[in-house]
Design a protein around this motif. Structure first.
Motif, PDB file in Angstrom:
ATOM      1  N   ARG A  24       0.978   6.212  -4.334  1.00  0.00           N
ATOM      2  CA  ARG A  24      -0.523   6.310  -4.059  1.00  0.00           C
ATOM      3  C   ARG A  24      -0.835   6.931  -2.405  1.00  0.00           C
ATOM      4  N   ASP A  75      -9.084   2.684   0.539  1.00  0.00           N
ATOM      5  CA  ASP A  75      -8.632   1.708  -0.430  1.00  0.00           C
ATOM      6  C   ASP A  75      -8.611   0.067  -0.280  1.00  0.00           C
ATOM      7  N   ARG A  76      -9.264  -0.551   0.677  1.00  0.00           N
ATOM      8  CA  ARG A  76      -9.399  -1.697   1.269  1.00  0.00           C
ATOM      9  C   ARG A  76     -10.870  -1.620   0.786  1.00  0.00           C
ATOM     10  N   ARG A 133      -7.531   1.278   7.859  1.00  0.00           N
ATOM     11  CA  ARG A 133      -7.019  -0.148   7.862  1.00  0.00           C
ATOM     12  C   ARG A 133      -7.679  -0.966   9.465  1.00  0.00           C
ATOM     13  N   PRO A 180       0.635  -0.608   0.186  1.00  0.00           N
ATOM     14  CA  PRO A 180       0.143  -0.277  -0.440  1.00  0.00           C
ATOM     15  C   PRO A 180       0.307   1.228  -0.364  1.00  0.00           C
ATOM     16  N   TYR A 181       2.157   1.131   0.258  1.00  0.00           N
ATOM     17  CA  TYR A 181       2.587   2.758   0.669  1.00  0.00           C
ATOM     18  C   TYR A 181       3.704   2.553   0.072  1.00  0.00           C
ATOM     19  N   ASN A 210       3.547   7.303   4.008  1.00  0.00           N
ATOM     20  CA  ASN A 210       2.599   8.079   3.339  1.00  0.00           C
ATOM     21  C   ASN A 210       2.638   9.285   3.176  1.00  0.00           C
ATOM     22  N   SER A 243      -4.694   4.283  10.763  1.00  0.00           N
ATOM     23  CA  SER A 243      -5.353   4.561   9.355  1.00  0.00           C
ATOM     24  C   SER A 243      -6.296   3.838   9.159  1.00  0.00           C
ATOM     25  N   SER A 275      -3.542   7.690   6.042  1.00  0.00           N
ATOM     26  CA  SER A 275      -2.922   6.780   6.943  1.00  0.00           C
ATOM     27  C   SER A 275      -1.762   7.835   7.889  1.00  0.00           C
ATOM     28  N   ALA A 306      -7.299   5.381  -3.616  1.00  0.00           N
ATOM     29  CA  ALA A 306      -6.832   5.114  -2.522  1.00  0.00           C
ATOM     30  C   ALA A 306      -6.523   5.862  -1.632  1.00  0.00           C
ATOM     31  N   TYR A 307      -6.806   7.182  -1.545  1.00  0.00           N
ATOM     32  CA  TYR A 307      -7.073   7.671  -0.704  1.00  0.00           C
ATOM     33  C   TYR A 307      -8.987   7.440   0.191  1.00  0.00           C
ATOM     34  N   ARG A 350      -1.987   7.335   0.669  1.00  0.00           N
ATOM     35  CA  ARG A 350      -3.321   6.799   1.784  1.00  0.00           C
ATOM     36  C   ARG A 350      -3.723   7.233   2.422  1.00  0.00           C
TER      37      ARG A 350
END
Length: 470
Positions: free
Chosen positions: A15, A57-58, A115, A8-9, A24, A113, A19, A53-54, A17
């Motif tokens: 991208r 993203d999940r 996540r 992700p980073y 990031n 974050s 977080s 992506a921001y 995120r």
């Protein structure tokens, strides 16, 4: 088919995120919008890709479409004051995601974050209106109150806890630097004294107590210097100065003024002789009229008064007749003021203390690699815990003593639609974020044109017949 690697980073894709990760932060600071692409489809796809992506993203693409709504909550005032500003409708593209519980927990600074916020919810550490909720996609309604376990918040926003081996290695590096500092102080004490003063000026918060003590001593020295200056300046009055010159007690501060003092004394000899004759005549006149001891006491008082009066008269008359005396007073005042300024400047700077080396603690021994963090007891002068680096309480799952992780202030933007209480780790979801003329309550690192293109992408692919937002 091989499984896709989830990074992700990534520092190459850049991208951004939702977080607080340091990677990031780097991607957000170095992100640059690409040049206008050739086709409209590529422009819309690029805007959708970056904003997605921001904002979640999940989530899958189908979940994105389920949260997307064509209508956007805005507030338009009836009477606009000042210049008219456009309402940023495009920034309200992802307003449906802000109602999710995991996004609300992240916006409230209870997780580092989205996540991690979802992980806290799945583990049962988040409660909504007093009920434990285990669904990250739970939709909040205006007035809902949610809370997160304080232990989870301390873990999320605290610095990462080092392992025992890492802590021992870092502690040994600190001990080595400290021992080198002790050796350098013994080798060059005056140089290290000046360097220590410079470091204290840079770290005044760390040395606040020492600075307060030094400030009190400095203030006492300044007051003493001021008192001495006032006393010496009062001695430069013409009458007092002439008395000291005639008695031979005055020593000028400049050696080249000795000739001037001698000249003033030679000119004052006739005045001195006249004053003596006046005193003798006054004494004989009073002794002839006195017969008793009481009268003799009164006569002594009269003699003293006559003497003081004659001295003052002669001093004042001679003062007006001696231009050399004015020169002497002015030169002495200049020297006195220069010395006063130099003493004040010296009082502001600490005086070198050669004995500070003897007050330094002894050198420390390195820790063994198999040291037990529970039994280690260090005697570091700059550490109050006496434990390993970051392990003052090994039972905790975060860095102890607790300190905030890096780069959190970079994303420290409090939301308008959530009321947060950091003392109890509670928050209230007040309402859905809205847009006003020239302002939107959606927190996003992207500009308006990116959101407008993302809106055009999803408006053509949205699910139909979805319930409207409350």
């Amino acid at each position: 088919m091989t499984r896709r690697l989830n990074v992700p980073y990534s520092l190459t894709r850049k991208r951004i995120r939702a977080s607080f990760s340091k990677y990031n932060v780097f991607n957000a600071m170095t992100w640059r919008k690409q040049r206008p692409l050739s086709t409209q489809y590529r422009q819309l796809f690029f805007a959708k890709q970056e904003s997605r992506a921001y904002h979640g993203d999940r989530l899958t693409e189908q979940q994105f479409k389920n949260h997307f709504r064509a209508e956007q909550p805005v507030r338009t005032p009836l009477e606009s004051r000042g210049p008219e500003r456009e309402i940023p409708f495009g920034l309200q593209t992802f307003v449906g995601l802000e109602r999710r519980l995991d996004f609300a927990v992240f916006r409230s600074f209870f997780a580092s974050s989205v996540r991690q916020a979802a992980f806290f919810i799945l583990k049962g550490s988040v409660m909504v209106n007093g009920v434990k909720v285990r669904s990250p996609g739970y939709i909040l309604r205006p007035g809902d109150m949610f809370s997160v376990s304080p232990q989870r918040v301390l873990f999320a926003l605290g610095r990462p806890k080092p392992s025992v081996n890492q802590s021992i290695k870092l502690t040994n590096n600190i001990i080595k630097k400290f021992n080198k500092y002790i050796d350098r102080c013994h080798a060059n004490p005056e140089k290290m004294w000046k360097k220590r003063l410079e470091n204290r000026r840079k770290h005044r918060v760390y040395n606040a107590r020492l600075e307060a003590t030094a400030g009190q001593k400095r203030e006492q020295r300044v007051q003493q210097i001021k008192q001495n200056f006032e006393t010496q300046r009062s001695e430069l009055e013409p009458t007092q100065l002439l008395k000291q010159i005639m008695l031979g007690q005055f020593v000028p501060r400049k050696p080249e003024l000795n000739s001037l003092v001698t000249e003033i004394r030679q000119q004052m000899k006739p005045a001195e002789q006249g004053s003596k004759n006046d005193v003798i005549s006054a004494t004989s006149a009073t002794s002839a009229t006195s017969a008793t001891s009481a009268n003799s006491k009164n006569s002594a008082d009269s003699v003293n008064s006559a003497t003081n009066a004659s001295n003052a008269t002669n001093a004042n008359s001679s003062t007006s007749q001696l231009p050399q005396l004015d020169r002497l007073i002015k030169s002495e005042q200049e020297v006195l003021e220069q010395q006063y300024k130099a003493d004040l400047a010296a009082a502001q700077t600490p005086v070198y203390d050669p004995e500070f080396v003897n007050r330094l603690p002894p050198k420390l021994d390195l820790l063994p690699e198999d040291a037990d963090p529970q039994s280690v007891k260090l005697n570091l002068p700059f550490s109050s815990t006496g434990k390993l680096y970051g392990l003052s309480d090994p039972a905790k799952s975060w860095f102890t003593p607790w300190s905030m992780r890096q780069f959190v202030p970079t994303f420290a933007v409090l939301p308008h639609h959530i009321e947060i209480c950091f003392e109890s780790c509670h928050a209230v979801y007040l309402r859905d974020p809205v847009a006003r003329p020239g302002h939107s309550e959606i927190i996003s690192p992207f500009s308006l044109d990116i959101h407008e293109r993302a809106y055009l992408w999803y408006i053509a692919r949205r699910r139909k017949h979805l319930p409207k937002l409350d």
